[in-house]
Write an enzyme that holds these catalytic residues in place. Structure first.
Site, mmCIF file in Angstrom:
data_model
loop_
_atom_site.group_PDB
_atom_site.id
_atom_site.type_symbol
_atom_site.label_atom_id
_atom_site.label_comp_id
_atom_site.label_asym_id
_atom_site.label_seq_id
_atom_site.Cartn_x
_atom_site.Cartn_y
_atom_site.Cartn_z
ATOM 1 N N TYR A 125 41.428 35.162 48.916
ATOM 2 C CA TYR A 125 41.899 34.944 47.663
ATOM 3 C C TYR A 125 42.309 33.727 47.358
ATOM 4 O O TYR A 125 41.257 32.713 46.049
ATOM 5 C CB TYR A 125 43.090 36.094 47.379
ATOM 6 C CG TYR A 125 43.299 35.288 45.866
ATOM 7 C CD1 TYR A 125 43.177 35.425 44.410
ATOM 8 C CD2 TYR A 125 45.017 34.654 45.485
ATOM 9 C CE1 TYR A 125 43.221 34.847 43.218
ATOM 10 C CE2 TYR A 125 45.302 34.501 44.981
ATOM 11 C CZ TYR A 125 44.608 34.540 43.452
ATOM 12 O OH TYR A 125 45.020 33.470 42.102
HETATM 13 N N1 LIG Z 1 49.470 37.500 40.564
HETATM 14 C C1 LIG Z 1 50.462 36.487 40.120
HETATM 15 O O1 LIG Z 1 51.535 36.579 40.937
HETATM 16 C C2 LIG Z 1 49.517 35.000 40.431
HETATM 17 C C3 LIG Z 1 49.646 33.717 41.446
HETATM 18 C C4 LIG Z 1 49.054 32.840 40.583
HETATM 19 C C5 LIG Z 1 47.808 32.655 40.035
HETATM 20 N N2 LIG Z 1 47.813 33.842 39.351
HETATM 21 C C6 LIG Z 1 45.969 33.801 39.038
HETATM 22 O O2 LIG Z 1 46.704 34.434 37.541
HETATM 23 C C7 LIG Z 1 45.542 34.449 37.132
HETATM 24 C C8 LIG Z 1 45.869 34.848 35.971
HETATM 25 O O3 LIG Z 1 46.591 36.294 36.334
HETATM 26 P P1 LIG Z 1 47.409 37.765 35.959
HETATM 27 O O4 LIG Z 1 48.120 38.441 36.598
HETATM 28 O O5 LIG Z 1 47.807 37.639 34.583
HETATM 29 O O6 LIG Z 1 45.742 38.399 35.575
HETATM 30 P P2 LIG Z 1 45.391 40.455 35.196
HETATM 31 O O7 LIG Z 1 46.329 40.730 34.433
HETATM 32 O O8 LIG Z 1 45.487 41.021 36.565
HETATM 33 O O9 LIG Z 1 44.668 39.670 34.800
HETATM 34 C C9 LIG Z 1 43.037 39.174 35.277
HETATM 35 C C10 LIG Z 1 41.835 39.531 33.473
HETATM 36 O O10 LIG Z 1 40.532 39.231 34.649
HETATM 37 C C11 LIG Z 1 39.785 39.897 34.086
HETATM 38 N N3 LIG Z 1 38.447 40.040 34.851
HETATM 39 C C12 LIG Z 1 38.607 40.558 35.707
HETATM 40 N N4 LIG Z 1 37.416 40.708 36.158
HETATM 41 C C13 LIG Z 1 36.491 40.700 34.898
HETATM 42 C C14 LIG Z 1 35.249 39.976 34.815
HETATM 43 N N5 LIG Z 1 34.102 40.460 35.959
HETATM 44 N N6 LIG Z 1 34.495 39.554 34.086
HETATM 45 C C15 LIG Z 1 35.743 38.907 32.988
HETATM 46 N N7 LIG Z 1 37.127 39.126 32.722
HETATM 47 C C16 LIG Z 1 37.285 39.944 34.612
HETATM 48 C C17 LIG Z 1 40.876 41.650 33.186
HETATM 49 O O11 LIG Z 1 39.398 41.871 32.612
HETATM 50 P P3 LIG Z 1 40.028 43.074 32.483
HETATM 51 O O12 LIG Z 1 41.031 43.831 31.678
HETATM 52 O O13 LIG Z 1 39.417 44.271 31.779
HETATM 53 O O14 LIG Z 1 40.541 44.270 33.663
HETATM 54 C C18 LIG Z 1 41.776 40.889 33.913
HETATM 55 O O15 LIG Z 1 42.057 41.082 31.945
HETATM 56 C C19 LIG Z 1 44.706 34.279 37.805
HETATM 57 O O16 LIG Z 1 43.128 34.227 37.546
HETATM 58 C C20 LIG Z 1 45.410 34.697 39.510
HETATM 59 O O17 LIG Z 1 44.284 34.474 40.197
HETATM 60 C C21 LIG Z 1 47.916 35.241 39.628
#
Ligand SMILES: NC(=O)c1ccc[n+]([C@@H]2O[C@H](COP(=O)([O-])OP(=O)(O)OC[C@H]3O[C@@H](n4cnc5c(N)ncnc54)[C@H](OP(=O)(O)O)[C@@H]3O)[C@@H](O)[C@H]2O)c1
Length: 214
Positions: A125
């Site tokens: 990732y």
């Molecule tokens: N989780 C952590 O602690 C963390 C830490 C640092 C950075 N990040 C990054 O921060 C960002 C936001 O995180 P989050 O937890 O708020 O995200 P999240 O809630 O997991 O949401 C990700 C979104 O991406 C969409 N998605 C997935 N596959 C897709 C596709 N093929 N086409 C279009 N949309 C798609 C999903 O759609 P659906 O709603 O339809 O599933 C979802 O709405 C991400 O880039 C993540 O990598 C996360």
């Protein structure tokens, strides 16, 4: 500005739409399922369909800027990490270059600077996030790359820390709402163009932190 949010149904994406509207922008919420349209409208966004593994080009019609906050999530495998976090993000960057959409804010991740130093299960990732961010940095776009620590759904505080090092190690966290607010503030802060910014919870009001007050 019309700002297209890629990943508008996600945690940060949902926080972004009303904040973009409050800041005077026209948010477009790009989602991959029409059942999510109503939720986008409820948050003040114009919903459009776009799938990072398929077609999303039309969703960018008329956009002046993009915030990329999509992600394949922790419950999918390396195939989705490649297709969404790496290839999907790169394709959005390329589409912006083709269309002359100059401003791009990417939500990357802490640890993407040195993926091999991260926990082993996270390395693919982190590599995907790093390669996507490198592609954006090397493009002609006005980019800002945010590298937040672990995200929470706690209420936003309006304050952050952009500490250059440390960031509190593995336990550092930041509410999604504060990451969203920081992304909105970046769009209005020219000095963030060309910057990669580490981000965690903290005490400095977001606008002041981005102006160099942290
Ligand atoms: N989780 C952590 O602690 C963390 C830490 C640092 C950075 N990040 C990054 O921060 C960002 C936001 O995180 P989050 O937890 O708020 O995200 P999240 O809630 O997991 O949401 C990700 C979104 O991406 C969409 N998605 C997935 N596959 C897709 C596709 N093929 N086409 C279009 N949309 C798609 C999903 O759609 P659906 O709603 O339809 O599933 C979802 O709405 C991400 O880039 C993540 O990598 C996360």
């Amino acid at each position: 500005m019309q700002v297209a949010v890629i990943g508008a149904n996600g945690g940060i994406g949902r926080e972004l739409l009303p904040r973009l509207a409050d800041a005077g922008h026209d948010p477009v919420g790009v989602v991959r399922d029409e059942s999510q349209f109503e939720a986008v409208r409820d948050r003040g966004g114009e919903p459009r369909l776009g799938d990072l593994e398929g077609d999303f080009d039309a969703a960018l019609d008329g956009a002046d800027a993009v915030v990329f906050t999509a992600g394949s999530g922790g419950s999918t495998g390396a195939d989705k990490t490649l297709m969404v976090d790496l290839w999907g993000a790169r394709r959005v960057v390329d589409a912006c270059v083709d269309r002359g959409i100059d401003r791009f804010v990417m939500i990357s991740s802490v640890g993407a600077g040195d993926p091999l130093a991260g926990p082993e299960p996270l390395r693919p990732y982190l590599v995907a996030k790093r390669c996507a961010a490198d592609h954006l940095e090397q493009s002609s776009l006005d980019s800002t790359i945010l590298r937040p620590t672990a995200l929470t759904d706690a209420e936003g505080t309006g304050s952050v820390s952009l500490a250059a090092d440390g960031l509190g190690g593995d336990t550092a966290e930041i509410p999604r709402a504060d990451v969203a607010q920081t992304a909105v503030a970046c769009l209005d802060t020219d000095r963030t163009v060309g910057e990669t910014i580490r981000l965690t919870g903290g005490e400095t009001p977001i606008e002041r932190a981005l102006r160099g007050g942290d």
